[in-house]
Each structure stands twice: as C-alpha cells, then as structure tokens.
Design a protein around this motif. Structure first.
Motif, PDB file in Angstrom:
ATOM      1  N   VAL A   1      42.615  38.729  28.361  1.00  0.00           N
ATOM      2  CA  VAL A   1      42.055  39.440  29.524  1.00  0.00           C
ATOM      3  C   VAL A   1      42.277  38.896  30.968  1.00  0.00           C
ATOM      4  N   GLY A   2      42.552  37.481  30.898  1.00  0.00           N
ATOM      5  CA  GLY A   2      42.798  36.702  32.158  1.00  0.00           C
ATOM      6  C   GLY A   2      44.151  36.893  32.405  1.00  0.00           C
ATOM      7  N   LEU A   3      45.202  36.976  31.340  1.00  0.00           N
ATOM      8  CA  LEU A   3      46.648  36.880  31.722  1.00  0.00           C
ATOM      9  C   LEU A   3      46.916  38.400  32.104  1.00  0.00           C
ATOM     10  N   ALA A   4      46.152  39.558  31.633  1.00  0.00           N
ATOM     11  CA  ALA A   4      46.348  40.842  32.136  1.00  0.00           C
ATOM     12  C   ALA A   4      45.879  40.938  33.541  1.00  0.00           C
ATOM     13  N   ALA A   5      44.888  40.362  33.804  1.00  0.00           N
ATOM     14  CA  ALA A   5      44.474  40.375  35.265  1.00  0.00           C
ATOM     15  C   ALA A   5      45.355  39.605  36.180  1.00  0.00           C
ATOM     16  N   LEU A   6      45.991  38.649  35.814  1.00  0.00           N
ATOM     17  CA  LEU A   6      47.033  37.969  36.586  1.00  0.00           C
ATOM     18  C   LEU A   6      48.178  38.881  36.753  1.00  0.00           C
ATOM     19  N   VAL A   7      48.795  39.460  35.572  1.00  0.00           N
ATOM     20  CA  VAL A   7      49.890  40.450  35.738  1.00  0.00           C
ATOM     21  C   VAL A   7      49.323  41.546  36.657  1.00  0.00           C
ATOM     22  N   ARG A   8      48.134  41.912  36.612  1.00  0.00           N
ATOM     23  CA  ARG A   8      47.836  43.104  37.531  1.00  0.00           C
ATOM     24  C   ARG A   8      47.712  42.626  39.154  1.00  0.00           C
TER      25      ARG A   8
ATOM     26  N   GLY B   1      38.737  31.854  17.202  1.00  0.00           N
ATOM     27  CA  GLY B   1      40.133  32.437  17.596  1.00  0.00           C
ATOM     28  C   GLY B   1      40.060  33.614  18.635  1.00  0.00           C
ATOM     29  N   ALA B   2      39.215  34.584  17.917  1.00  0.00           N
ATOM     30  CA  ALA B   2      38.745  35.496  18.759  1.00  0.00           C
ATOM     31  C   ALA B   2      38.191  35.407  20.193  1.00  0.00           C
ATOM     32  N   ALA B   3      37.407  34.299  20.207  1.00  0.00           N
ATOM     33  CA  ALA B   3      36.930  33.732  21.437  1.00  0.00           C
ATOM     34  C   ALA B   3      37.602  33.141  22.322  1.00  0.00           C
ATOM     35  N   LEU B   4      38.706  32.546  21.793  1.00  0.00           N
ATOM     36  CA  LEU B   4      39.754  32.026  22.782  1.00  0.00           C
ATOM     37  C   LEU B   4      40.708  32.987  23.075  1.00  0.00           C
ATOM     38  N   GLY B   5      40.959  34.019  22.115  1.00  0.00           N
ATOM     39  CA  GLY B   5      42.129  34.870  22.536  1.00  0.00           C
ATOM     40  C   GLY B   5      41.623  35.959  23.433  1.00  0.00           C
ATOM     41  N   LEU B   6      40.474  36.626  23.165  1.00  0.00           N
ATOM     42  CA  LEU B   6      40.112  37.544  24.160  1.00  0.00           C
ATOM     43  C   LEU B   6      40.028  37.076  25.614  1.00  0.00           C
TER      44      LEU B   6
ATOM     45  N   PRO C   1      35.541  49.076  24.172  1.00  0.00           N
ATOM     46  CA  PRO C   1      35.592  49.272  22.789  1.00  0.00           C
ATOM     47  C   PRO C   1      36.915  48.754  22.248  1.00  0.00           C
ATOM     48  N   THR C   2      37.968  48.706  22.720  1.00  0.00           N
ATOM     49  CA  THR C   2      38.986  48.271  21.991  1.00  0.00           C
ATOM     50  C   THR C   2      38.867  46.627  21.734  1.00  0.00           C
ATOM     51  N   LEU C   3      38.199  45.965  22.851  1.00  0.00           N
ATOM     52  CA  LEU C   3      38.096  44.438  22.655  1.00  0.00           C
ATOM     53  C   LEU C   3      36.827  44.237  21.351  1.00  0.00           C
ATOM     54  N   ALA C   4      35.834  45.242  21.390  1.00  0.00           N
ATOM     55  CA  ALA C   4      34.844  45.034  20.471  1.00  0.00           C
ATOM     56  C   ALA C   4      35.587  45.282  18.954  1.00  0.00           C
ATOM     57  N   ALA C   5      36.487  46.215  18.822  1.00  0.00           N
ATOM     58  CA  ALA C   5      37.397  46.603  17.840  1.00  0.00           C
ATOM     59  C   ALA C   5      37.864  45.585  17.267  1.00  0.00           C
ATOM     60  N   PHE C   6      38.447  44.731  18.086  1.00  0.00           N
ATOM     61  CA  PHE C   6      39.234  43.714  17.762  1.00  0.00           C
ATOM     62  C   PHE C   6      38.443  42.408  17.369  1.00  0.00           C
ATOM     63  N   LEU C   7      37.138  42.272  17.737  1.00  0.00           N
ATOM     64  CA  LEU C   7      36.408  41.110  17.451  1.00  0.00           C
ATOM     65  C   LEU C   7      35.852  41.608  15.942  1.00  0.00           C
ATOM     66  N   ALA C   8      35.525  42.933  15.862  1.00  0.00           N
ATOM     67  CA  ALA C   8      35.287  43.368  14.529  1.00  0.00           C
ATOM     68  C   ALA C   8      36.436  43.103  13.342  1.00  0.00           C
TER      69      ALA C   8
END
Length: 94
Positions: free
Chosen positions: A36-43, A27-32, A58-65
């Motif tokens: 990030v891709g959707l955020a890049a598209l919005v940007r 789930g994390a490997a699909l969600g991250l 660091p926030t993404l690593a914390a999400f994975l943990a």
C-alpha cells in the motif's frame, strides 16, 4: 523433543499449524503495508497524470484470508510428519 516430554500427537500437529499461520500472518502484516505504501508513492510520483489512489479494503481482506489459508495448507504435511515421528528416534538424531 516436546513429544518426548509428554506432548501428544494432536498437540504437536496443532503447534506446527499455529506456527505456520503466525508465519503467514507476519508475511501478510509486512507485505500489505509495504504494498500500500509503494502504491501511494507511485500515485504521488504520478500525481500530474490524474491517477487516483483507492484503498481496496475487500481485496486486502481477501489477501489476508488467503494468507491464513495457505499457511494452514502448507503446514498439514509437516505437522502430520512431526506427530508421527517416534520421540526416541528424534532425540537420537539430535
């Protein structure tokens, strides 16, 4: 069924926990990357407004943990229940 052919209680608990962790990591490997891709598209869509795209590693690593910890926590009760289940009764149910 694995308990009926010789798996110990400890092995059953470990297997259920590991399966839960793998599911959380999938789930994390699909969600991250999707997030990030959707955020890049919005940007990219709002590039005229001067938005910056910073990758918060660091926030993404914390999400994975957190995903690993929640997967482990979610498996504790089912693993305990599976280990305590009488193998013959479980086979009779099937």
């Amino acid at each position: 069924m694995l308990r009926a052919v010789g798996m110990t209680r400890r092995q059953a608990r470990r297997m259920v926990r590991q399966e839960s962790i793998v599911t959380a990591l999938i789930g994390a490997a699909l969600g991250l990357p999707l997030g990030v891709g959707l955020a890049a598209l919005v940007r990219y869509a709002r590039r005229d407004e001067g938005l910056a795209f910073d990758l918060p590693v660091p926030t993404l690593a914390a999400f994975l943990a957190v995903a690993i910890a929640s997967g482990t926590a979610a498996a504790v009760l089912p693993a305990r229940r599976a280990a305590r289940l009488d193998p013959l009764r479980a086979l009779q149910y099937e």
